[in-house]
Scaffold this motif. Structure first.
Motif, PDB file in Angstrom:
ATOM      1  N   SER A   1      39.958  37.690  35.862  1.00  0.00           N
ATOM      2  CA  SER A   1      41.273  37.278  35.365  1.00  0.00           C
ATOM      3  C   SER A   1      41.125  36.302  34.201  1.00  0.00           C
TER       4      SER A   1
ATOM      5  N   HIS B   1      41.224  48.319  45.600  1.00  0.00           N
ATOM      6  CA  HIS B   1      39.860  48.547  46.092  1.00  0.00           C
ATOM      7  C   HIS B   1      39.823  48.696  47.604  1.00  0.00           C
TER       8      HIS B   1
ATOM      9  N   LEU C   1      41.423  45.397  37.732  1.00  0.00           N
ATOM     10  CA  LEU C   1      42.345  44.512  38.462  1.00  0.00           C
ATOM     11  C   LEU C   1      43.591  45.260  38.942  1.00  0.00           C
TER      12      LEU C   1
ATOM     13  N   VAL D   1      36.303  38.218  40.987  1.00  0.00           N
ATOM     14  CA  VAL D   1      37.662  38.698  40.687  1.00  0.00           C
ATOM     15  C   VAL D   1      38.456  37.623  39.938  1.00  0.00           C
TER      16      VAL D   1
ATOM     17  N   PHE E   1      47.730  43.383  52.125  1.00  0.00           N
ATOM     18  CA  PHE E   1      46.887  42.302  51.636  1.00  0.00           C
ATOM     19  C   PHE E   1      47.692  41.037  51.365  1.00  0.00           C
TER      20      PHE E   1
ATOM     21  N   LEU F   1      49.635  31.718  38.617  1.00  0.00           N
ATOM     22  CA  LEU F   1      50.212  32.716  39.526  1.00  0.00           C
ATOM     23  C   LEU F   1      49.830  34.137  39.130  1.00  0.00           C
ATOM     24  N   ALA F   2      49.649  34.379  37.829  1.00  0.00           N
ATOM     25  CA  ALA F   2      49.242  35.717  37.398  1.00  0.00           C
ATOM     26  C   ALA F   2      47.850  36.049  37.958  1.00  0.00           C
ATOM     27  N   VAL F   3      46.960  35.070  37.966  1.00  0.00           N
ATOM     28  CA  VAL F   3      45.614  35.286  38.522  1.00  0.00           C
ATOM     29  C   VAL F   3      45.707  35.648  40.007  1.00  0.00           C
ATOM     30  N   LEU F   4      46.605  34.987  40.713  1.00  0.00           N
ATOM     31  CA  LEU F   4      46.761  35.270  42.145  1.00  0.00           C
ATOM     32  C   LEU F   4      47.326  36.680  42.375  1.00  0.00           C
ATOM     33  N   PHE F   5      48.284  37.054  41.545  1.00  0.00           N
ATOM     34  CA  PHE F   5      48.806  38.434  41.617  1.00  0.00           C
ATOM     35  C   PHE F   5      47.688  39.440  41.334  1.00  0.00           C
ATOM     36  N   GLU F   6      46.838  39.140  40.383  1.00  0.00           N
ATOM     37  CA  GLU F   6      45.744  40.059  40.040  1.00  0.00           C
ATOM     38  C   GLU F   6      44.741  40.183  41.184  1.00  0.00           C
ATOM     39  N   GLN F   7      44.506  39.090  41.914  1.00  0.00           N
ATOM     40  CA  GLN F   7      43.627  39.179  43.083  1.00  0.00           C
ATOM     41  C   GLN F   7      44.216  40.168  44.091  1.00  0.00           C
ATOM     42  N   LEU F   8      45.533  40.097  44.209  1.00  0.00           N
ATOM     43  CA  LEU F   8      46.241  40.954  45.155  1.00  0.00           C
ATOM     44  C   LEU F   8      46.156  42.422  44.742  1.00  0.00           C
ATOM     45  N   THR F   9      46.431  42.710  43.480  1.00  0.00           N
ATOM     46  CA  THR F   9      46.414  44.116  43.049  1.00  0.00           C
ATOM     47  C   THR F   9      44.976  44.646  43.048  1.00  0.00           C
ATOM     48  N   PHE F  10      44.015  43.774  42.786  1.00  0.00           N
ATOM     49  CA  PHE F  10      42.609  44.182  42.902  1.00  0.00           C
ATOM     50  C   PHE F  10      42.308  44.641  44.328  1.00  0.00           C
ATOM     51  N   ARG F  11      42.730  43.833  45.305  1.00  0.00           N
ATOM     52  CA  ARG F  11      42.446  44.180  46.696  1.00  0.00           C
ATOM     53  C   ARG F  11      43.161  45.465  47.108  1.00  0.00           C
ATOM     54  N   ILE F  12      44.406  45.608  46.663  1.00  0.00           N
ATOM     55  CA  ILE F  12      45.149  46.833  46.991  1.00  0.00           C
ATOM     56  C   ILE F  12      44.397  48.044  46.412  1.00  0.00           C
TER      57      ILE F  12
END
Lengths: 211, 211
Positions: free
Chosen positions: A16, B208, A79, A12, A189, B195-206
């Motif tokens: 990004s 999936h 993403l 993941v 999350f 920080l954008a990468v971290l937000f993307e990890q979050l939206t990915f998890r939401i």
């Protein structure tokens, strides 16, 4: 799409990075690109690049590579950033202000639209064009404005209380800067940014002498 | 000790988490602990915990588990935090101020001792008990004070210039908040927080639906 549990976290994070690079190339008018070039530029193998993408389907064609704009669209879909996300920031200290004023989120699909604090001298203040609101009163505003992400920039002792309130207001994801792991229902999350952990990664690498 | 290149990044991150948990238990007077309990509390398997530690030697004994204090010492040695690290923060905007004022680093072995900026109205200002210095004049101070880590909290357009200056001053590791990947010699290390990468990890998890 596969369940998130099947997909390595590192995949993941790499998605990004691929996305950032593809966006950069796209802005420069690039139309197609190979997995080898993506890998080379970001210091991964081309096998790694293809493997990461294979979790989500078949992209690109042999001899041609990936269509840059198409792949950008696909990765954004994976993403979840093929839509805009509205973000609330809770805790308007220095960190909260820095996040509120960060314009680079916007390009990536994240817009900070509401700021919250509990300190009487901070509530009502104008920060980055927004008025800081009272944290105790945010439920309705958050639901009405379809805010589903929040940044926790409050002290550790306040974090769980804020999370409880925000979960009630249907926030689904938290970027958490408090050095604790808040408790929340299974469909909520967290990505926690612990700066001490990041420093330790750095000193580990310095000590072990290799990237 | 093995070369860093043999050790998964995820192992290093987990070592930090084990350390936090062991410190917590140690403060509460806990003397021994099993890999199973460490794993359970942090949601890893006991096999994972043992495997991560095995990269670095044999710790603990069958039937007894790990000696908490001893293991804390060993993990700190592995991570390089069995010594204190002096840290400079470059860029004293809101983010730099937040980092300068963060007291929780200190317990973990990281002390912010110098602040730098290039804006005339910021240089000379008192922030968190330190005087902000001119970024152009830092080489001698950094060498004399054995500062080897720096936090980059400047805009993307300034980041490479700052890194070049700081590498000359013998900074060995950077915690980088600028959304670029600066170029530096091979013995200089970066942890970049995007920080954008971290937000993307979050939206990915939401998206999936699974942790």
């Amino acid at each position: 799409m596969p369940k998130k549990s099947d997909i390595p976290k590192a995949t993941v994070t790499r998605l990004s990075k691929y996305l950032r690079f593809l966006e950069y190339e796209n802005e420069r008018g690039r139309e197609t690109i190979s997995s080898r070039e993506v890998g080379e530029r970001l210091q991964y193998t081309d096998t790694q690049v293809r493997k990461d993408l294979t979790y989500f389907g078949q992209f690109g064609s042999p001899g041609v590579g990936y269509h840059v704009e198409e792949l950008i669209g696909e990765i954004r879909k994976i993403l979840g950033t093929d839509r805009k996300w509205q973000v609330a920031v809770v805790g308007i200290g220095n960190l909260g202000r820095a996040l509120a004023a960060n314009k680079s989120f916007l390009q990536k699909g994240f817009e900070v639209v509401a700021l919250y604090d509990n300190a009487p001298d901070v509530i009502g203040m104008e920060v980055a064009g927004m008025t800081v609101q009272n944290v105790d009163a945010f439920s309705d505003y958050i639901r009405e404005n379809e805010i589903s992400l929040a940044v926790i920039a409050v002290p550790a002792t306040e974090a769980q209380k804020v999370v409880d309130l925000m979960v009630k207001a249907e926030i689904k994801g938290f970027l958490n800067f408090a050095p604790i792991h808040p408790v929340a229902p299974d469909d909520v999350f967290f990505v926690t940014v612990d700066l001490a952990v990041l420093f330790e990664q750095l000193t580990f690498r310095i000590g072990h002498g290799s990237r």
